[in-house]
Scaffold this motif. Structure first.
Motif, PDB file in Angstrom:
ATOM      1  N   ALA A   1     -12.347  23.522 -58.692  1.00  0.00           N
ATOM      2  CA  ALA A   1     -11.027  23.712 -58.100  1.00  0.00           C
ATOM      3  C   ALA A   1     -10.960  23.054 -56.720  1.00  0.00           C
ATOM      4  CB  ALA A   1     -10.709  25.209 -57.991  1.00  0.00           C
ATOM      5  N   TRP A   2     -12.030  23.162 -55.939  1.00  0.00           N
ATOM      6  CA  TRP A   2     -12.066  22.491 -54.635  1.00  0.00           C
ATOM      7  C   TRP A   2     -11.998  20.973 -54.804  1.00  0.00           C
ATOM      8  CZ3 TRP A   2     -10.888  24.713 -50.326  1.00  0.00           C
ATOM      9  CH2 TRP A   2     -11.187  26.063 -50.096  1.00  0.00           C
ATOM     10  N   GLN A   3     -12.691  20.454 -55.813  1.00  0.00           N
ATOM     11  CA  GLN A   3     -12.641  19.014 -56.073  1.00  0.00           C
ATOM     12  C   GLN A   3     -11.227  18.571 -56.438  1.00  0.00           C
ATOM     13  OE1 GLN A   3     -15.673  18.764 -59.146  1.00  0.00           O
ATOM     14  NE2 GLN A   3     -17.138  17.875 -57.718  1.00  0.00           N
ATOM     15  N   GLU A   4     -10.568  19.353 -57.271  1.00  0.00           N
ATOM     16  CA  GLU A   4      -9.208  19.019 -57.688  1.00  0.00           C
ATOM     17  C   GLU A   4      -8.240  19.084 -56.512  1.00  0.00           C
ATOM     18  OE1 GLU A   4      -6.251  17.671 -59.985  1.00  0.00           O
ATOM     19  OE2 GLU A   4      -8.352  17.837 -60.596  1.00  0.00           O
ATOM     20  N   LEU A   5      -8.383  20.098 -55.687  1.00  0.00           N
ATOM     21  CA  LEU A   5      -7.504  20.227 -54.524  1.00  0.00           C
ATOM     22  C   LEU A   5      -7.718  19.070 -53.559  1.00  0.00           C
ATOM     23  CD1 LEU A   5      -5.376  21.879 -53.058  1.00  0.00           C
ATOM     24  CD2 LEU A   5      -7.214  23.222 -52.012  1.00  0.00           C
ATOM     25  N   CYS A   6      -8.952  18.662 -53.395  1.00  0.00           N
ATOM     26  CA  CYS A   6      -9.254  17.507 -52.541  1.00  0.00           C
ATOM     27  C   CYS A   6      -8.559  16.257 -53.077  1.00  0.00           C
ATOM     28  CB  CYS A   6     -10.764  17.295 -52.472  1.00  0.00           C
ATOM     29  SG  CYS A   6     -11.280  15.954 -51.385  1.00  0.00           S
ATOM     30  N   SER A   7      -8.621  16.040 -54.379  1.00  0.00           N
ATOM     31  CA  SER A   7      -7.975  14.868 -54.987  1.00  0.00           C
ATOM     32  C   SER A   7      -6.459  14.919 -54.833  1.00  0.00           C
ATOM     33  CB  SER A   7      -8.341  14.780 -56.472  1.00  0.00           C
ATOM     34  OG  SER A   7      -9.736  14.612 -56.644  1.00  0.00           O
ATOM     35  N   LEU A   8      -5.880  16.108 -54.988  1.00  0.00           N
ATOM     36  CA  LEU A   8      -4.426  16.243 -54.852  1.00  0.00           C
ATOM     37  C   LEU A   8      -3.979  15.969 -53.413  1.00  0.00           C
ATOM     38  CD1 LEU A   8      -3.722  19.398 -57.057  1.00  0.00           C
ATOM     39  CD2 LEU A   8      -3.184  17.025 -57.594  1.00  0.00           C
TER      40      LEU A   8
ATOM     41  N   ALA B   1     -13.451  18.745 -48.839  1.00  0.00           N
ATOM     42  CA  ALA B   1     -14.736  18.059 -49.012  1.00  0.00           C
ATOM     43  C   ALA B   1     -15.853  18.798 -48.271  1.00  0.00           C
ATOM     44  CB  ALA B   1     -14.627  16.617 -48.521  1.00  0.00           C
ATOM     45  N   GLU B   2     -15.537  19.359 -47.111  1.00  0.00           N
ATOM     46  CA  GLU B   2     -16.531  20.145 -46.379  1.00  0.00           C
ATOM     47  C   GLU B   2     -16.916  21.408 -47.153  1.00  0.00           C
ATOM     48  OE1 GLU B   2     -14.467  20.698 -42.750  1.00  0.00           O
ATOM     49  OE2 GLU B   2     -14.975  18.716 -41.939  1.00  0.00           O
ATOM     50  N   GLU B   3     -15.929  22.029 -47.788  1.00  0.00           N
ATOM     51  CA  GLU B   3     -16.220  23.192 -48.628  1.00  0.00           C
ATOM     52  C   GLU B   3     -17.142  22.807 -49.788  1.00  0.00           C
ATOM     53  OE1 GLU B   3     -15.492  26.410 -48.588  1.00  0.00           O
ATOM     54  OE2 GLU B   3     -14.438  26.361 -46.669  1.00  0.00           O
ATOM     55  N   LEU B   4     -16.920  21.636 -50.349  1.00  0.00           N
ATOM     56  CA  LEU B   4     -17.768  21.170 -51.445  1.00  0.00           C
ATOM     57  C   LEU B   4     -19.202  20.961 -50.978  1.00  0.00           C
ATOM     58  CD1 LEU B   4     -15.296  18.652 -53.108  1.00  0.00           C
ATOM     59  CD2 LEU B   4     -16.208  20.729 -54.158  1.00  0.00           C
TER      60      LEU B   4
ATOM     61  N   GLN C   1     -22.516  22.493 -52.479  1.00  0.00           N
ATOM     62  CA  GLN C   1     -23.517  21.579 -53.049  1.00  0.00           C
ATOM     63  C   GLN C   1     -24.087  20.681 -51.941  1.00  0.00           C
ATOM     64  OE1 GLN C   1     -21.417  19.497 -56.186  1.00  0.00           O
ATOM     65  NE2 GLN C   1     -21.533  21.240 -57.572  1.00  0.00           N
ATOM     66  N   PRO C   2     -24.892  21.254 -51.053  1.00  0.00           N
ATOM     67  CA  PRO C   2     -25.377  20.484 -49.887  1.00  0.00           C
ATOM     68  C   PRO C   2     -26.311  19.336 -50.235  1.00  0.00           C
ATOM     69  CG  PRO C   2     -26.461  22.626 -50.031  1.00  0.00           C
ATOM     70  CD  PRO C   2     -25.365  22.639 -51.046  1.00  0.00           C
TER      71      PRO C   2
ATOM     72  N   MET D   1     -20.940  14.263 -52.618  1.00  0.00           N
ATOM     73  CA  MET D   1     -20.061  15.072 -51.773  1.00  0.00           C
ATOM     74  C   MET D   1     -20.062  14.545 -50.340  1.00  0.00           C
ATOM     75  SD  MET D   1     -18.808  17.053 -53.919  1.00  0.00           S
ATOM     76  CE  MET D   1     -19.182  17.305 -55.645  1.00  0.00           C
ATOM     77  N   HIS D   2     -21.235  14.183 -49.845  1.00  0.00           N
ATOM     78  CA  HIS D   2     -21.330  13.614 -48.497  1.00  0.00           C
ATOM     79  C   HIS D   2     -20.624  12.258 -48.442  1.00  0.00           C
ATOM     80  CE1 HIS D   2     -24.231  16.547 -46.847  1.00  0.00           C
ATOM     81  NE2 HIS D   2     -24.645  16.633 -48.100  1.00  0.00           N
ATOM     82  N   GLN D   3     -20.785  11.480 -49.489  1.00  0.00           N
ATOM     83  CA  GLN D   3     -20.121  10.171 -49.533  1.00  0.00           C
ATOM     84  C   GLN D   3     -18.606  10.333 -49.552  1.00  0.00           C
ATOM     85  OE1 GLN D   3     -20.937   7.467 -53.012  1.00  0.00           O
ATOM     86  NE2 GLN D   3     -18.704   7.608 -53.067  1.00  0.00           N
ATOM     87  N   ARG D   4     -18.121  11.315 -50.297  1.00  0.00           N
ATOM     88  CA  ARG D   4     -16.673  11.515 -50.389  1.00  0.00           C
ATOM     89  C   ARG D   4     -16.085  11.902 -49.042  1.00  0.00           C
ATOM     90  NH1 ARG D   4     -13.493  15.094 -54.994  1.00  0.00           N
ATOM     91  NH2 ARG D   4     -11.632  13.819 -54.974  1.00  0.00           N
ATOM     92  N   LEU D   5     -16.758  12.813 -48.338  1.00  0.00           N
ATOM     93  CA  LEU D   5     -16.262  13.213 -47.024  1.00  0.00           C
ATOM     94  C   LEU D   5     -16.304  12.034 -46.059  1.00  0.00           C
ATOM     95  CD1 LEU D   5     -15.202  15.261 -45.056  1.00  0.00           C
ATOM     96  CD2 LEU D   5     -17.530  16.115 -44.732  1.00  0.00           C
ATOM     97  N   ALA D   6     -17.350  11.217 -46.158  1.00  0.00           N
ATOM     98  CA  ALA D   6     -17.442  10.034 -45.310  1.00  0.00           C
ATOM     99  C   ALA D   6     -16.287   9.073 -45.595  1.00  0.00           C
ATOM    100  CB  ALA D   6     -18.781   9.341 -45.536  1.00  0.00           C
ATOM    101  N   ASP D   7     -15.966   8.884 -46.872  1.00  0.00           N
ATOM    102  CA  ASP D   7     -14.840   8.004 -47.231  1.00  0.00           C
ATOM    103  C   ASP D   7     -13.533   8.506 -46.628  1.00  0.00           C
ATOM    104  OD1 ASP D   7     -16.483   6.356 -48.712  1.00  0.00           O
ATOM    105  OD2 ASP D   7     -16.017   7.306 -50.638  1.00  0.00           O
TER     106      ASP D   7
END
Length: 291
Positions: free
Chosen positions: A155-162, A176-179, A183-184, A189-195
Motif C-alpha cells: 500500500a505504501w508503494q502504491e501511494l508513493c506511485s500515485l 519512500a522513507e516509510e518503505l 525494508q531497510p 527502496m533507497h534508489q527510489r527515494l534517491a530518484d
C-alpha cells in the motif's frame, strides 16, 4: 509445458489444478480449458477441493472474459454459503471486470460496513477508483486505508506511485522513507527515494539523493541505475559547489563523480564486450549535460 486436456482423467485434472494453486501459477487459459473439457460435468467429484477449484475457475474466467462461467461458479458458492463476505468479494470482482463500477463499489461498501478490518475489500475499492481514473479519490482512500493498516508495504508503494503521478514529490518522498523503514536492506527502496529527491531538485535534496544512491550501491554494487543516478547528482553538485566556492565539498564530490563515471563506463564495456574508448566517458558527460 503443453497438455492434452482431453486425455486427462478427472483425478489428473484435479491434481493439475492443485499443483498450479500451490505454485501460485495463474494459467488462466489452461484452467478454463481444463474446466470446460474435464471438470465442469460433475462437481461432486471434486470432493473437499470443490470450493477451492470454483474460486480458481472464477478468477481464470474473469481473466479470459468468460463472465458466464464466473457467474455460474459464484452462484454455486452463494447457494452453499449464503451471506458469505468472501463470496461477495467474488461478486464485486465480477462486476468490476464487467466495468459495472458503481455496483461493485456498493458490494464492497457493504462488506466494509459489516467488517471494517476487511483489507481486501478496501484494496479493491481503491483499485476501482484507479481504474476510473479518479487518482485524487484513490489517494484519499489509500491514505485512510494506511491509517488502519500501517504495515502494508504494498500500500505504501502504491501511494508513493500515485503521488508521483500527481507530482506531489514531497509526499512521495515520505512514502519512500516509510518503505525504507519497513525494508531497510532493499536497495531498490533507497534508489527510489534517491530518484525522488533528485527530481525535487535543490542542493539539500541533491545531497540526500547522493546519500541514498550510495546506500543503494552499498547494498547492491550491481545496481546500474543507482550508479548512473550517483553520477548525475554529483555532477550537478559540482556545478553548485564551484559557484559557491566550497572547495572541500567540491573535492569530495569530484572523487565520487569520477568513481561513478569510471565504474559505469567499465560495466558498459564489459556488458557490450567493447574495447576501452573515450566515447563511453563522453556518453556519460553528455547524459549529465542533457539532464
Amino acid at each position: 509445458m503443453s497438455y492434452n486436456f482431453e486425455e486427462l482423467t478427472y483425478s489428473e485434472a484435479k491434481d493439475l489444478l492443485r499443483q498450479w494453486r500451490e505454485n501460485n501459477e495463474r494459467r488462466s487459459e489452461d484452467v478454463m480449458e481444463l474446466w470446460t473439457t474435464v471438470l465442469s460435468d460433475d462437481l461432486s467429484k471434486l470432493g473437499n477441493e470443490k470450493h477451492l477449484v470454483l474460486e480458481q475457475v472464477i478468477y481464470a474466467a474473469l481473466d479470459c472474459h468468460s463472465y458466464g462461467v464466473a457467474t455460474m461458479c459464484i452462484y454455486v458458492l452463494s447457494n452453499e454459503f449464503p451471506g458469505s463476505m468472501r463470496v461477495m468479494r467474488h461478486k464485486a470482482a465480477l462486476l468490476e471486470a464487467e466495468e459495472k463500477y458503481d455496483e461493485a463499489l456498493e458490494v464492497l461498501d457493504s462488506i466494509i460496513k459489516a467488517d471494517e478490518t476487511n483489507s481486501a475489500a478496501r484494496k479493491r475499492r481503491i483499485a476501482i477508483l484507479k481504474a476510473q481514473g479518479l487518482t485524487s479519490e484513490a489517494i484519499k482512500e489509500l491514505v485512510d486505508y494506511l491509517k488502519k493498516f500501517m504495515s502494508d508495504v504494498e500500500a505504501w508503494q502504491e501511494l508513493c506511485s500515485l503521488y508521483l503521478q500527481v507530482q506531489e514529490y514531497s509526499r512521495a518522498a515520505f512514502c519512500a522513507e516509510e518503505l525504507i523503514l519497513h525494508q531497510p536492506h532493499n536497495h531498490l527502496m533507497h534508489q527510489r527515494l534517491a530518484d525522488i529527491r533528485y527530481t525535487m531538485g535543490g542542493v539539500e535534496n541533491m545531497e540526500l539523493a547522493k546519500t541514498y544512491y550510495c546506500q543503494a550501491l552499498k547494498l547492491n554494487p550491481e545496481n546500474m541505475r543507482a550508479l548512473l543516478g550517483l553520477f548525475l547528482v554529483t555532477n550537478n553538485l559540482l556545478n553548485h559547489y564551484k559557484s559557491a566556492g566550497n572547495s572541500s565539498k567540491r573535492k569530495e564530490v569530484w572523487k565520487l563523480c569520477q568513481w561513478a563515471q569510471s565504474s559505469a563506463a567499465r560495466r558498459q564495456r564489459a556488458a557490450r564486450a567493447l574495447p576501452a574508448t573515450p566515447d563511453l566517458s563522453q556518453m556519460m558527460l553528455a547524459l549529465a549535460i542533457t539532464d
